[in-house]
Scaffold this motif. Structure first.
Motif, PDB file in Angstrom:
ATOM      1  N   GLY A   1      -3.511   1.318   8.133  1.00 51.46           N
ATOM      2  CA  GLY A   1      -3.959   0.881   7.530  1.00 51.46           C
ATOM      3  C   GLY A   1      -5.101  -0.383   8.275  1.00 51.46           C
TER       4      GLY A   1
ATOM      5  N   TYR B   1      -5.564   0.665   0.950  1.00 56.51           N
ATOM      6  CA  TYR B   1      -4.433   1.910   1.144  1.00 56.51           C
ATOM      7  C   TYR B   1      -3.703   1.789   0.347  1.00 56.51           C
TER       8      TYR B   1
ATOM      9  N   SER C   1      -3.428   0.070  -6.322  1.00 56.45           N
ATOM     10  CA  SER C   1      -3.726  -0.501  -4.509  1.00 56.45           C
ATOM     11  C   SER C   1      -4.767  -1.713  -4.519  1.00 56.45           C
TER      12      SER C   1
ATOM     13  N   GLY D   1       0.550  -0.867  -0.194  1.00 55.76           N
ATOM     14  CA  GLY D   1       0.458  -0.192  -0.070  1.00 55.76           C
ATOM     15  C   GLY D   1       1.264   1.390   0.071  1.00 55.76           C
TER      16      GLY D   1
ATOM     17  N   THR E   1      -0.178  -3.940   5.129  1.00 51.62           N
ATOM     18  CA  THR E   1       0.470  -2.225   5.378  1.00 51.62           C
ATOM     19  C   THR E   1       0.318  -1.974   6.792  1.00 51.62           C
TER      20      THR E   1
ATOM     21  N   CYS F   1       0.169  -5.385  -3.244  1.00 49.52           N
ATOM     22  CA  CYS F   1      -0.077  -6.900  -2.045  1.00 49.52           C
ATOM     23  C   CYS F   1       1.298  -7.803  -2.547  1.00 49.52           C
TER      24      CYS F   1
END
Length: 269
Positions: free
Chosen positions: A157, A177, A225, A59, A153, A74
């Motif tokens: 987050g 996030y 994101s 993020g 995060t 991610c």
């Protein structure tokens, strides 16, 4: 701008037509002068544009050295290796990058430099098809390691996403996030959408997309994101990969299509 536009049919195949103003749609990489406001985390605010100690959280600011800055979606895995997931226009510079090119954190606009700030190398990307062809995802992965990239995060987050994804539905509560606006919350307002998105290389047509409102859900720099559910029964289940938007809406690829393309799963809870 107005929804009072003439020429639209009142019905299509028996379904009523509702006209909504979206404004021009653009990819959500950072454009200087287009920063959004702060996010809305519960803990002390974190600056997602900063350089983070390794392993870096998801993020936050990242990118190919030739672009300004986007967001780490991610950490994903094929069962053997770990990869950072983001957009093609964040990690592959709209098809212009070469496999093996550096991926840095933070992005160039935020002070990142090759060598000092590397977190991985471009491994694969789905080409963006210009000229009116149908696209379904704007995505790329970079080979990394758990020593360079974490799976949660920053502290302000939503935490660690679930590994199990879910199919979006109308009115699903979601959150994300991102590099520019931090933690934001919204809802899915449309699915299976067809949109034309402006890139520096031209206008690109996308099909089967997710639309999220309100417009404050994202801003330039939030591209990449991960959008996860904020519904009580499915909290933190991944829903989409953010890649474009306007002042009124955010657009995301269904995360299942993205993961299937690269043969990976989300390395989360």
């Amino acid at each position: 701008e107005s929804a009072d536009v003439f020429g639209f049919p009142r019905f299509v195949d028996g379904v009523p037509v509702v006209v909504k103003v979206t404004g021009l749609l653009f990819s959500r990489h950072h454009r200087p002068g287009h920063d959004g406001g702060p996010g809305g985390g519960d803990d002390d605010p974190v600056d997602p544009t900063a350089r983070f100690d390794r392993p870096v959280p998801i993020g936050v600011s990242t990118g190919h050295p030739a672009i300004t800055a986007g967001t780490i979606c991610c950490r994903v895995t094929d069962g053997t290796y770990a990869y950072a997931l983001s957009n093609n226009h964040v990690y592959a510079n709209q098809n212009q990058a070469n496999i093996g090119d550096s991926v840095i954190q933070p992005g160039t606009y935020d002070g990142g430099t090759v060598g000092t700030d590397n977190i991985g190398a471009l491994s694969d990307f789905q080409p963006i098809l210009f000229g009116g062809a149908d696209n379904t995802i704007d995505a790329a992965i970079a080979l990394t390691s758990t020593g360079y990239l974490g799976n949660a995060t920053p502290s302000d987050g939503y935490g660690t996403p679930k590994s199990t994804t879910m199919t979006p539905r109308i009115n699903l509560k979601v959150q994300k996030y991102g590099r520019t606006t931090g933690l934001t919350k919204g809802r899915v307002s449309a699915i299976n959408a067809i949109v034309n998105v402006g890139y520096s290389g031209g206008v690109v047509r996308f099909v089967n997309q997710i639309i999220i409102e309100p417009g404050s859900f994202s801003a330039g720099g939030d591209s990449g994101s991960l959008i996860v559910s904020n519904d009580r029964s499915s909290k933190r289940k991944p829903v989409g990969l953010l890649f474009a938007g306007s002042f009124f809406i955010t657009i995301a690829n269904p995360i299942g299509d993205v993961l299937s393309r690269f043969g990976v799963t989300i390395d989360g809870d």
